[in-house]
Scaffold this active site. Structure first.
Site, PDB file in Angstrom:
ATOM      1  N   ARG A  53     -16.402 -44.759  41.195  1.00  0.00           N
ATOM      2  CA  ARG A  53     -17.391 -44.700  42.271  1.00  0.00           C
ATOM      3  C   ARG A  53     -17.035 -45.669  43.396  1.00  0.00           C
ATOM      4  O   ARG A  53     -17.348 -45.454  44.546  1.00  0.00           O
ATOM      5  CB  ARG A  53     -18.778 -45.055  41.728  1.00  0.00           C
ATOM      6  CG  ARG A  53     -19.339 -44.058  40.753  1.00  0.00           C
ATOM      7  CD  ARG A  53     -20.807 -44.336  40.479  1.00  0.00           C
ATOM      8  NE  ARG A  53     -21.530 -44.483  41.742  1.00  0.00           N
ATOM      9  CZ  ARG A  53     -22.797 -44.903  41.823  1.00  0.00           C
ATOM     10  NH1 ARG A  53     -23.451 -45.228  40.722  1.00  0.00           N
ATOM     11  NH2 ARG A  53     -23.417 -45.010  42.978  1.00  0.00           N
ATOM     12  N   CYS A  95     -31.816 -47.015  38.324  1.00  0.00           N
ATOM     13  CA  CYS A  95     -30.413 -46.957  37.897  1.00  0.00           C
ATOM     14  C   CYS A  95     -30.222 -48.129  36.940  1.00  0.00           C
ATOM     15  O   CYS A  95     -31.136 -48.882  36.669  1.00  0.00           O
ATOM     16  CB  CYS A  95     -29.482 -47.039  39.099  1.00  0.00           C
ATOM     17  SG  CYS A  95     -29.404 -48.677  39.764  1.00  0.00           S
ATOM     18  N   ARG A 135     -35.127 -49.988  41.869  1.00  0.00           N
ATOM     19  CA  ARG A 135     -34.647 -49.533  43.178  1.00  0.00           C
ATOM     20  C   ARG A 135     -35.724 -48.751  43.958  1.00  0.00           C
ATOM     21  O   ARG A 135     -35.536 -47.605  44.335  1.00  0.00           O
ATOM     22  CB  ARG A 135     -33.373 -48.704  43.065  1.00  0.00           C
ATOM     23  CG  ARG A 135     -32.307 -49.206  42.109  1.00  0.00           C
ATOM     24  CD  ARG A 135     -31.439 -50.366  42.552  1.00  0.00           C
ATOM     25  NE  ARG A 135     -30.690 -50.219  43.759  1.00  0.00           N
ATOM     26  CZ  ARG A 135     -29.398 -49.867  43.828  1.00  0.00           C
ATOM     27  NH1 ARG A 135     -28.763 -49.521  42.747  1.00  0.00           N
ATOM     28  NH2 ARG A 135     -28.777 -49.838  44.994  1.00  0.00           N
ATOM     29  N   ASP A 183     -22.975 -58.172  44.563  1.00  0.00           N
ATOM     30  CA  ASP A 183     -21.940 -57.225  44.107  1.00  0.00           C
ATOM     31  C   ASP A 183     -20.681 -57.928  43.610  1.00  0.00           C
ATOM     32  O   ASP A 183     -19.770 -57.263  43.121  1.00  0.00           O
ATOM     33  CB  ASP A 183     -21.570 -56.256  45.241  1.00  0.00           C
ATOM     34  CG  ASP A 183     -22.720 -55.320  45.565  1.00  0.00           C
ATOM     35  OD1 ASP A 183     -22.657 -54.653  46.601  1.00  0.00           O
ATOM     36  OD2 ASP A 183     -23.692 -55.291  44.796  1.00  0.00           O
ATOM     37  N   LYS A 208     -16.871 -48.931  50.843  1.00  0.00           N
ATOM     38  CA  LYS A 208     -17.749 -47.870  50.294  1.00  0.00           C
ATOM     39  C   LYS A 208     -19.121 -47.966  50.949  1.00  0.00           C
ATOM     40  O   LYS A 208     -19.656 -46.972  51.441  1.00  0.00           O
ATOM     41  CB  LYS A 208     -17.880 -48.053  48.790  1.00  0.00           C
ATOM     42  CG  LYS A 208     -19.006 -47.239  48.160  1.00  0.00           C
ATOM     43  CD  LYS A 208     -19.108 -47.390  46.653  1.00  0.00           C
ATOM     44  CE  LYS A 208     -19.929 -48.561  46.227  1.00  0.00           C
ATOM     45  NZ  LYS A 208     -21.382 -48.403  46.299  1.00  0.00           N
ATOM     46  N   ASN A 209     -19.696 -49.168  50.988  1.00  0.00           N
ATOM     47  CA  ASN A 209     -21.081 -49.319  51.438  1.00  0.00           C
ATOM     48  C   ASN A 209     -21.241 -49.233  52.940  1.00  0.00           C
ATOM     49  O   ASN A 209     -22.350 -49.117  53.441  1.00  0.00           O
ATOM     50  CB  ASN A 209     -21.694 -50.612  50.888  1.00  0.00           C
ATOM     51  CG  ASN A 209     -21.883 -50.516  49.377  1.00  0.00           C
ATOM     52  OD1 ASN A 209     -21.768 -49.428  48.800  1.00  0.00           O
ATOM     53  ND2 ASN A 209     -22.127 -51.634  48.741  1.00  0.00           N
TER      54      ASN A 209
HETATM   55  C1  EPZ Z   1     -27.094 -51.969  48.947  1.00  0.00           C
HETATM   56  O1  EPZ Z   1     -28.037 -51.363  48.076  1.00  0.00           O
HETATM   57  C2  EPZ Z   1     -25.728 -51.713  48.323  1.00  0.00           C
HETATM   58  N1  EPZ Z   1     -25.496 -50.266  48.236  1.00  0.00           N
HETATM   59  C3  EPZ Z   1     -25.671 -52.343  46.928  1.00  0.00           C
HETATM   60  O2  EPZ Z   1     -24.353 -52.160  46.421  1.00  0.00           O
HETATM   61  C4  EPZ Z   1     -25.936 -53.840  47.065  1.00  0.00           C
HETATM   62  O3  EPZ Z   1     -25.940 -54.429  45.788  1.00  0.00           O
HETATM   63  C5  EPZ Z   1     -27.295 -54.055  47.755  1.00  0.00           C
HETATM   64  O4  EPZ Z   1     -27.307 -53.392  49.038  1.00  0.00           O
HETATM   65  C6  EPZ Z   1     -27.601 -55.529  47.982  1.00  0.00           C
HETATM   66  O5  EPZ Z   1     -26.604 -56.105  48.761  1.00  0.00           O
HETATM   67  C7  EPZ Z   1     -25.105 -49.604  49.353  1.00  0.00           C
HETATM   68  O6  EPZ Z   1     -24.968 -50.163  50.418  1.00  0.00           O
HETATM   69  C8  EPZ Z   1     -24.860 -48.141  49.187  1.00  0.00           C
HETATM   70  P1  EPZ Z   1     -31.378 -53.372  48.977  1.00  0.00           P
HETATM   71  P2  EPZ Z   1     -29.585 -51.201  48.555  1.00  0.00           P
HETATM   72  O7  EPZ Z   1     -32.248 -52.353  49.605  1.00  0.00           O
HETATM   73  O8  EPZ Z   1     -29.632 -50.875  49.994  1.00  0.00           O
HETATM   74  C9  EPZ Z   1     -35.320 -54.185  46.515  1.00  0.00           C
HETATM   75  C10 EPZ Z   1     -22.726 -51.523  44.874  1.00  0.00           C
HETATM   76  O9  EPZ Z   1     -22.403 -52.031  43.801  1.00  0.00           O
HETATM   77  N2  EPZ Z   1     -35.929 -53.176  47.404  1.00  0.00           N
HETATM   78  O10 EPZ Z   1     -30.896 -54.525  49.802  1.00  0.00           O
HETATM   79  O11 EPZ Z   1     -30.254 -50.303  47.613  1.00  0.00           O
HETATM   80  C11 EPZ Z   1     -34.357 -53.543  45.529  1.00  0.00           C
HETATM   81  O12 EPZ Z   1     -35.061 -53.057  44.410  1.00  0.00           O
HETATM   82  C12 EPZ Z   1     -24.187 -51.359  45.230  1.00  0.00           C
HETATM   83  O13 EPZ Z   1     -21.915 -51.141  45.762  1.00  0.00           O
HETATM   84  C13 EPZ Z   1     -37.301 -52.964  47.326  1.00  0.00           C
HETATM   85  O14 EPZ Z   1     -38.007 -53.597  46.548  1.00  0.00           O
HETATM   86  O15 EPZ Z   1     -30.100 -52.693  48.335  1.00  0.00           O
HETATM   87  C14 EPZ Z   1     -33.429 -54.662  45.173  1.00  0.00           C
HETATM   88  O16 EPZ Z   1     -34.006 -55.445  44.153  1.00  0.00           O
HETATM   89  C15 EPZ Z   1     -25.093 -51.776  44.097  1.00  0.00           C
HETATM   90  N3  EPZ Z   1     -37.866 -52.013  48.130  1.00  0.00           N
HETATM   91  C16 EPZ Z   1     -33.342 -55.475  46.471  1.00  0.00           C
HETATM   92  O17 EPZ Z   1     -34.483 -55.094  47.261  1.00  0.00           O
HETATM   93  C17 EPZ Z   1     -37.124 -51.275  49.016  1.00  0.00           C
HETATM   94  O18 EPZ Z   1     -37.701 -50.433  49.745  1.00  0.00           O
HETATM   95  C18 EPZ Z   1     -32.075 -55.198  47.257  1.00  0.00           C
HETATM   96  O19 EPZ Z   1     -32.111 -53.874  47.642  1.00  0.00           O
HETATM   97  C19 EPZ Z   1     -35.729 -51.512  49.070  1.00  0.00           C
HETATM   98  C20 EPZ Z   1     -35.150 -52.463  48.265  1.00  0.00           C
END
Ligand code: EPZ
Length: 421
Positions: free
Chosen positions: A400, A118, A123, A308, A22-23
């Protein structure tokens, strides 16, 4: 809203096919915006999030055609001229923000709704916007939308990420392929989905090095062509189903499973008393004895233990012999499965980002509620070994990220059915 009923007991034996990630698919699809030639993705997973991304890209003017029972997606953004990603779609799925970089690179303009929080956290997108501004974009927040412009196109830059954000790495990687000059991302995310995206972009003509490490270098080019690319195996679906025989006993082969995708996870399975062996078709999993050993977990960016898979591992550790401590370091609110597991008799104490699980002999089936994608599947796993019936409601969360979860688990002997309502 549908629910899923699981009746506990009985070993699981047989094979479970693992779908495309998915990701990975959710970041490969927006890459179509970078080229006016067709992009074909094979091994695509059949999930509601993919349908949401399809809807979003079509709203931007791209064409998306599903073939072969939705396992093949043919995308073309030849006529994609609308830079507005509307709140009504973005609020359904945070990954919608992955059109920001491609839209800016292609059109020099993007209006993307902030996804909003969410269930698992606020996020924010500050790392995404900081990086794009370093590349020359001007971005302002108005009425809940990021208004981004790069009138002179994006310029290559050195970008230091304060956190190895997966989404920000993907947005910048895509944007940098068409920027003028060289972009270097330091502290880049190293997830396999990033490598899959880079492989696809290289097929389209991009010049990228270092993906999979924490320093990625991209040499901008004038244009990208089309490509055909298979979506990488879903390591989170893989890890989820690897746990199933650990709950129930028996031996399950995960078809398409790859050890390199789940290294840190397999180390923890081994410590908990679960054997994983490579087979010609994928990975074979069985527990060494009836006793699951307690293990401590800290979630980290890849190659660490994936956030995850935290909920799913917690469900298993509810049955462990001893006390396990789980630290969730990626998201601020990702223990919502704990109160539901407690309803089944689990002994869990949550303090901030730390959950302490005292293993118990058995859990009792109960009506429980899915709260987010990975929490919902952890409740189903817990139900596989619980005494009696577990009824998981709000299973739209499951749809999802897990295709055909009932048929995949029934195929290895689970007593599970979906109740339409
Ligand atoms: C991706 O989300 C995945 N989603 C998530 O999977 C996964 O949990 C996550 O990476 C971590 O591995 C997809 O790929 C579609 P991040 P993403 O940016 O990109 C903070 C699932 O269950 N952050 O690495 O949103 C954020 O708040 C989903 O399939 C900032 O602070 O994750 C979080 O605490 C859930 N500022 C942490 O970093 C930013 O600009 C990780 O976020 C961006 C992120």
């Amino acid at each position: 809203m549908d629910s899923i009923v699981v009746t506990g007991g009985g070993e699981l034996n047989g094979q479970i096919p693992i779908a495309g990630a998915k990701n990975a698919c959710l970041t490969l699809m927006p890459a179509t915006l970078l080229s006016d030639e067709p992009l074909t993705l094979t091994n695509a997973p059949r999930l509601s999030d993919i349908k949401t991304m399809t809807e979003l890209l079509q709203s931007l003017g791209a064409e998306v055609t599903s073939l072969a029972e939705d396992k093949v997606l043919v995308l073309s953004s030849h006529n994609a001229d609308n830079p507005l990603a509307h709140y009504d779609i973005v609020r359904k799925m945070r990954a919608s923000n992955l059109v920001l970089g491609p839209l800016l690179a292609r059109h020099g303009k993007a209006i993307v709704s902030l996804p909003g929080g969410c269930a698992i956290g606020a996020r924010p997108m500050d790392i995404h916007t900081m990086a794009l501004e370093k590349m020359g974009a001007k971005i302002e927040l108005k009425d809940g939308y990021l208004h981004a412009v790069a009138p002179k196109g994006l310029q290559g830059a050195r970008i230091d990420f304060p956190f190895a954000s997966v989404g920000a790495t993907e947005n910048i990687l895509m944007a940098a392929t068409l920027a003028k000059g060289t972009t270097e991302i330091y502290n880049a995310a190293r997830e396999p989905e990033i490598v899959d995206l880079a492989d696809c972009l290289r097929k389209m003509g991009a010049q990228i090095e270092g993906d999979g490490t924490s320093i990625i270098t991209i040499q901008g080019v004038d244009r990208l062509g089309g490509a055909t690319h298979p979506v990488v195996t879903d390591r989170i679906e893989l890890g989820t189903y690897m746990l199933a025989p650990a709950f129930t006993g028996g031996e399950v082969e995960l078809l398409g499973g790859r050890l390199d995708l789940v290294g840190a996870f397999v180390e923890k399975l081994d410590a908990a008393g679960i054997d994983v062996t490579e087979t010609a078709g994928g990975l074979m999993v069985k527990r060494r004895s009836d006793v699951i050993k307690a293990v401590d977990i800290v979630t980290e960016p890849f190659p660490g233990f994936p956030t995850d898979l935290q909920a799913q591992m917690m469900a298993l550790l509810c049955y462990a012999d001893g006390t396990s401590v789980l630290e969730e370091k990626i998201f601020e609110n990702r223990f919502m499965h704990a109160p539901e597991l407690i309803r089944m008799g689990a002994n869990i104490e949550v303090h901030g980002g730390t959950a302490t699980v005292q293993g118990v002999k058995s859990l009792k089936g109960a009506p429980v509620m899915a709260t987010d994608l990975r929490a919902s599947v952890s409740l189903i796993l817990a139900g596989l070994a619980a005494e009696g019936e577990t009824v998981v409601s709000r299973v739209y969360h499951l749809d999802r990220g897990y295709e055909h979860v009932v048929s995949k688990l029934r195929g290895v002997g689970a007593q599970i059915e979906r109740i339409k309502s």
